[in-house]
Design a protein around this motif. Sequence first.
Motif, short mmCIF file in Angstrom:
data_model
loop_
_atom_site.label_atom_id
_atom_site.label_comp_id
_atom_site.label_asym_id
_atom_site.label_seq_id
_atom_site.Cartn_x
_atom_site.Cartn_y
_atom_site.Cartn_z
N SER A 97 6.44 66.53 21.62
CA SER A 97 5.91 66.03 22.89
C SER A 97 6.98 65.42 23.78
O SER A 97 6.72 65.13 24.96
CB SER A 97 4.81 65.00 22.63
N LEU A 98 8.18 65.22 23.24
CA LEU A 98 9.26 64.61 24.01
C LEU A 98 10.22 65.67 24.52
O LEU A 98 10.42 66.71 23.91
CB LEU A 98 10.03 63.61 23.15
N THR A 99 10.85 65.39 25.66
CA THR A 99 11.88 66.28 26.19
C THR A 99 13.15 66.16 25.33
O THR A 99 13.27 65.27 24.49
CB THR A 99 12.22 65.91 27.63
N ALA A 100 14.08 67.05 25.59
CA ALA A 100 15.36 66.98 24.89
C ALA A 100 16.02 65.63 25.11
O ALA A 100 16.53 65.00 24.17
CB ALA A 100 16.27 68.11 25.35
N ALA A 101 16.01 65.16 26.35
CA ALA A 101 16.63 63.87 26.67
C ALA A 101 15.93 62.73 25.94
O ALA A 101 16.58 61.82 25.41
CB ALA A 101 16.59 63.63 28.18
N ASP A 122 25.47 63.12 28.85
CA ASP A 122 26.78 63.40 28.25
C ASP A 122 26.61 63.86 26.80
O ASP A 122 27.35 64.76 26.34
CB ASP A 122 27.67 62.15 28.29
N ALA A 123 25.66 63.27 26.08
CA ALA A 123 25.43 63.67 24.69
C ALA A 123 24.96 65.12 24.61
O ALA A 123 25.40 65.89 23.75
CB ALA A 123 24.41 62.74 24.03
N LEU A 124 24.08 65.51 25.52
CA LEU A 124 23.59 66.89 25.54
C LEU A 124 24.68 67.85 26.01
O LEU A 124 24.81 68.96 25.49
CB LEU A 124 22.35 67.00 26.42
N ALA A 125 25.47 67.42 27.00
CA ALA A 125 26.55 68.28 27.46
C ALA A 125 27.59 68.50 26.37
O ALA A 125 28.18 69.57 26.26
CB ALA A 125 27.22 67.65 28.69
N ARG A 126 27.77 67.50 25.53
CA ARG A 126 28.73 67.58 24.43
C ARG A 126 28.39 68.70 23.46
O ARG A 126 29.26 69.28 22.82
CB ARG A 126 28.75 66.23 23.70
N VAL A 127 27.09 69.04 23.35
CA VAL A 127 26.66 70.11 22.45
C VAL A 127 26.25 71.36 23.23
O VAL A 127 25.53 72.23 22.71
CB VAL A 127 25.51 69.64 21.53
N LEU A 129 24.38 71.69 26.10
CA LEU A 129 23.01 71.75 26.63
C LEU A 129 22.89 71.03 27.97
O LEU A 129 21.83 70.47 28.29
CB LEU A 129 22.01 71.17 25.63
N ALA A 130 23.94 71.04 28.75
CA ALA A 130 23.86 70.46 30.09
C ALA A 130 22.78 71.18 30.89
O ALA A 130 22.69 72.41 30.87
CB ALA A 130 25.21 70.57 30.79
N GLY A 131 21.96 70.42 31.57
CA GLY A 131 20.89 71.00 32.37
C GLY A 131 19.59 71.25 31.61
O GLY A 131 18.61 71.71 32.20
N ARG A 132 19.57 70.95 30.32
CA ARG A 132 18.36 71.18 29.51
C ARG A 132 17.63 69.88 29.19
O ARG A 132 16.77 69.86 28.31
CB ARG A 132 18.74 71.87 28.20
N GLU A 133 17.94 68.83 29.90
CA GLU A 133 17.40 67.51 29.57
C GLU A 133 15.88 67.48 29.57
O GLU A 133 15.27 66.77 28.76
CB GLU A 133 17.92 66.45 30.55
N ARG A 134 15.23 68.22 30.46
CA ARG A 134 13.77 68.12 30.61
C ARG A 134 13.01 69.15 29.78
O ARG A 134 11.79 69.17 29.80
CB ARG A 134 13.41 68.27 32.09
#
Length: 258
Positions: A97-101, A122-127, A129-134
């Motif tokens: 139920s939660l977003t990636a962020a 930054d944590a998501l971009a590090r792996v 997944l930049a732009g996939r936060e939602r």
Amino acid sequence: MAPVAVRIRDLRRHHRDVRALDGVDLDLPAGTYTAVMGPSGSGKSTLLQCAAGLDRPTAGSVEIDGVPLAGLSPRRLTLLRRDRIGFVFQSFNLLPSLTAAQNVALPLRLAGRRPSRTQVRDALARVGLAGRERHRPGELSGGQQQRVALARALITRPAVLFADEPTGALDSTTGREVLTMLRALVDGDGQTIVMVTHDPVAAACADRVVFLVDGRVQGELTGPTADAVAARMAGLETAVPLAPATRAAVARKAGAPC
């Protein structure tokens, strides 16, 4: 010499009449990548759980980043795991139920800390997944979900990242992408990684492979190749039958991706 991130001495874990671990001694230097392999029932996952403070050993000692785990109260052990240890499982263990962020931010929120959006991005971009936060887990591929799990484990900047079959639920192409990313975390960021795997191709990404049989260390390889790991595992089969997944990986022994 690099400082020791994980120090294990005479580690034992007994379950009634079964000795899952039977006197393991290991030093895992900071900034290195160690793979742990062995036949089914050799104690690989038990070693990982005891080293990460998820299970209490029967005897022996574990130190993480210079801190002995023995004697820590449940609360202090929880705080140590939260702040200094990251863990990635074969199943991604994301909240659907939660977003990636939101999944990535969860460890800090549970600790009463409010991560900034920049920190999570930054944590998501590090792996990668930049732009996939939602995006929610159901909107991501298996490999992307495992990357979210990696970002969640890494956001606290742990001293050690433990990974239990991190590519076991992924197809070969996606698995290689995750393995390449783990290798990059060691080479680029100095992250310490300890990974249990049955796959010689995955183990070939590590700096060192430690082999367990019947809860005891039965040798190691440094600078491993998939063929060398497969040959060593095939040799272990003469003493202990390998699990089907391990046998298939040994037979496949494709070229290492890292």
